[in-house]
Design a protein around this motif. Structure first.
Motif, PDB file in Angstrom:
ATOM      1  N   UNK A 126       2.766 -42.639  -1.946  1.00 34.43           N
ATOM      2  CA  UNK A 126       1.653 -42.080  -2.713  1.00 34.43           C
ATOM      3  C   UNK A 126       2.124 -41.918  -4.154  1.00 34.43           C
ATOM      4  N   UNK A 127       1.388 -42.501  -5.089  1.00 33.90           N
ATOM      5  CA  UNK A 127       1.725 -42.357  -6.511  1.00 33.90           C
ATOM      6  C   UNK A 127       0.842 -41.262  -7.098  1.00 33.90           C
ATOM      7  N   UNK A 128       1.506 -40.257  -7.686  1.00 32.85           N
ATOM      8  CA  UNK A 128       0.810 -39.111  -8.260  1.00 32.85           C
ATOM      9  C   UNK A 128       1.078 -39.039  -9.751  1.00 32.85           C
ATOM     10  N   UNK A 129       0.109 -38.510 -10.502  1.00 36.00           N
ATOM     11  CA  UNK A 129       0.270 -38.348 -11.953  1.00 36.00           C
ATOM     12  C   UNK A 129      -0.177 -36.945 -12.341  1.00 36.00           C
ATOM     13  N   UNK A 130       0.552 -36.361 -13.270  1.00 36.29           N
ATOM     14  CA  UNK A 130       0.165 -35.051 -13.786  1.00 36.29           C
ATOM     15  C   UNK A 130      -1.160 -35.161 -14.519  1.00 36.29           C
ATOM     16  N   UNK A 131      -1.901 -34.070 -14.538  1.00 36.59           N
ATOM     17  CA  UNK A 131      -3.187 -34.064 -15.228  1.00 36.59           C
ATOM     18  C   UNK A 131      -2.979 -34.168 -16.729  1.00 36.59           C
ATOM     19  N   UNK A 132      -3.914 -34.794 -17.400  1.00 36.20           N
ATOM     20  CA  UNK A 132      -3.841 -34.848 -18.849  1.00 36.20           C
ATOM     21  C   UNK A 132      -4.096 -36.216 -19.434  1.00 36.20           C
ATOM     22  N   UNK A 188       4.836 -39.782 -10.435  1.00 32.90           N
ATOM     23  CA  UNK A 188       5.830 -39.652  -9.382  1.00 32.90           C
ATOM     24  C   UNK A 188       5.467 -40.591  -8.238  1.00 32.90           C
ATOM     25  N   UNK A 189       6.433 -41.395  -7.806  1.00 43.07           N
ATOM     26  CA  UNK A 189       6.252 -42.238  -6.618  1.00 43.07           C
ATOM     27  C   UNK A 189       6.844 -41.443  -5.466  1.00 43.07           C
ATOM     28  N   UNK A 190       5.974 -40.946  -4.589  1.00 45.02           N
ATOM     29  CA  UNK A 190       6.407 -40.050  -3.523  1.00 45.02           C
ATOM     30  C   UNK A 190       6.258 -40.718  -2.165  1.00 45.02           C
ATOM     31  N   UNK A 191       6.943 -40.147  -1.183  1.00 43.94           N
ATOM     32  CA  UNK A 191       6.830 -40.600   0.199  1.00 43.94           C
ATOM     33  C   UNK A 191       6.175 -39.491   1.005  1.00 43.94           C
ATOM     34  N   UNK A 192       5.185 -39.857   1.810  1.00 43.53           N
ATOM     35  CA  UNK A 192       4.483 -38.912   2.674  1.00 43.53           C
ATOM     36  C   UNK A 192       4.751 -39.316   4.112  1.00 43.53           C
TER      37      UNK A 192
END
Length: 108
Positions: free
Chosen positions: A29-35, A42-46
């Motif tokens: 899952x690729x997440x990005x901070x708001x703004x 962040x490239x995360x593992x779930x």
């Protein structure tokens, strides 16, 4: 780290076997901070029991775990998505242009 993040993309689930012999799914899952577009990503593992699908742009409150390890002189970092809670929904697509409704005489 606990933060409010936006989902950029969700990868396809891959089945894996844990050390104890049970099966689970691993998803990227690729997440990005708001703004905006240039905020930290962040490239995360779930790790999950059932496949998770989130529409792009969904806002979540997430707890991330950062780990580093050294293997043969190289340093590697793992980011795991520990917990998440949906905060918002992705923006709705634009509605098609609909004809304007005007009240008619004698009707409510």
């Amino acid at each position: 780290m606990k933060s409010i993040l936006k989902i950029v993309s969700v990868g396809t689930p891959t089945p894996i076997t844990k050390k104890d012999g049970t099966q689970c799914l691993k998803q990227t899952v690729i997440l990005r901070e708001l703004g905006g577009k240039y905020e930290d990503s962040y490239v995360t593992t779930l790790f999950c029991e059932t496949p998770c699908s989130f529409p792009e742009g969904t806002t979540i409150a997430a707890a991330l775990r950062f780990q580093t390890r050294n293997y043969e002189g190289n340093d590697y970092q793992d980011i795991t998505l520990q917990e998440y809670q949906l905060v918002g929904f992705p923006p709705l697509p634009k509605a098609p242009n609909l004809p304007s409704l005007t009240p008619q005489e004698g009707r409510l």
